[in-house]
Every structure is written in structure tokens, then in C-alpha cells.
Design a protein around this motif. Sequence first.
Motif, PDB file in Angstrom:
ATOM      1  N   GLN A 176       0.804  -1.222   0.000  1.00 18.32           N
ATOM      2  CA  GLN A 176       0.000   0.000   0.000  1.00 18.32           C
ATOM      3  C   GLN A 176       0.836   1.271   0.000  1.00 18.32           C
ATOM      4  O   GLN A 176       0.615   2.157  -0.801  1.00 18.32           O
ATOM      5  CB  GLN A 176      -0.944   0.008   1.196  1.00 18.32           C
ATOM      6  CG  GLN A 176      -1.987  -1.080   1.120  1.00 18.32           C
ATOM      7  CD  GLN A 176      -2.970  -0.967   2.264  1.00 18.32           C
ATOM      8  OE1 GLN A 176      -3.286   0.110   2.736  1.00 18.32           O
ATOM      9  NE2 GLN A 176      -3.452  -2.103   2.725  1.00 18.32           N
ATOM     10  N   ARG A 182       2.413   4.781   6.056  1.00 19.91           N
ATOM     11  CA  ARG A 182       1.417   5.298   6.999  1.00 19.91           C
ATOM     12  C   ARG A 182       2.125   6.269   7.934  1.00 19.91           C
ATOM     13  O   ARG A 182       3.139   5.941   8.540  1.00 19.91           O
ATOM     14  CB  ARG A 182       0.806   4.150   7.797  1.00 19.91           C
ATOM     15  CG  ARG A 182      -0.151   4.566   8.872  1.00 19.91           C
ATOM     16  CD  ARG A 182      -1.513   4.775   8.314  1.00 19.91           C
ATOM     17  NE  ARG A 182      -2.410   5.275   9.348  1.00 19.91           N
ATOM     18  CZ  ARG A 182      -3.579   5.770   9.098  1.00 19.91           C
ATOM     19  NH1 ARG A 182      -4.017   5.829   7.855  1.00 19.91           N
ATOM     20  NH2 ARG A 182      -4.337   6.210  10.053  1.00 19.91           N
ATOM     21  N   ALA A 235       0.299   6.496  -0.774  1.00 22.95           N
ATOM     22  CA  ALA A 235       0.522   5.369  -1.685  1.00 22.95           C
ATOM     23  C   ALA A 235       1.914   5.464  -2.313  1.00 22.95           C
ATOM     24  O   ALA A 235       2.297   6.508  -2.832  1.00 22.95           O
ATOM     25  CB  ALA A 235      -0.550   5.349  -2.768  1.00 22.95           C
TER      26      ALA A 235
END
Length: 118
Positions: free
Chosen positions: A38, A41, A87
Amino acid sequence: MKVPVMEGTRRGFRYELSNFEIVEMDIASAKLDLVAGQGLRADLSGLTFQVWVDYHIDGEDWYNPVRNSGQLNVHVRPRSSAAALLALGVSPSGRPHIGSISDVEATLDMSMAIYGTM
């Protein structure tokens, strides 16, 4: 950092926000985690910042006489936090690719002072 002029119409008023100036900024704690498949974060806490911005508000119709302009002083206090997922990937040619920001969460403890004329 340059912030573009923000303008539009909402509920019978034209508005414009311009000349954003970040006076102060601090992040007490930042946690970064790679999320497989992904991206990255980011969890930020203890956010503090102060922003000055010029504003202009004008009634959209002839029968709406409201007209106001001046400055906003927005102060975000240390109990504020933000988190988001950026991303990351690899393009078909093998180059790093930065994509969109998603899963944004923000909690802001803020005050605002308005200096203007009517």
C-alpha cells in the motif's frame, strides 16, 4: 510552501482566502510505518501551528449587502493529531511512484481570531 488562492460561492456568498502564511509549526511526535502493498502510513501527534490568511466575503446577490474583509489568525494547539496513508509504488519503467493520500484522519484543537471590517 505556497498555498493557492481558494475561492468559491456558498449559500449566497462569494468568498476568497489568500496570502496564507504559516507563522509557527511543530510536530511533537511522528511515527512512520511501511504498509505492505500500500505505502507509507504517517501518524503525527502534538501538532501545533499558526496560520494567518487574508479573507474577503461578499453577498452574491444585489439584495445581500454583506461585505467583509480582513485577516484570520488560526492557531492549532498541541492536542491535535493527524494520520494518513501515502501510496507508494514502482512505475512500469522501474521508477519510484508516489500516489495519492488516503485514509486521512485529523483531530484539531484550534482557536480563530478574525480581524476585519464590515
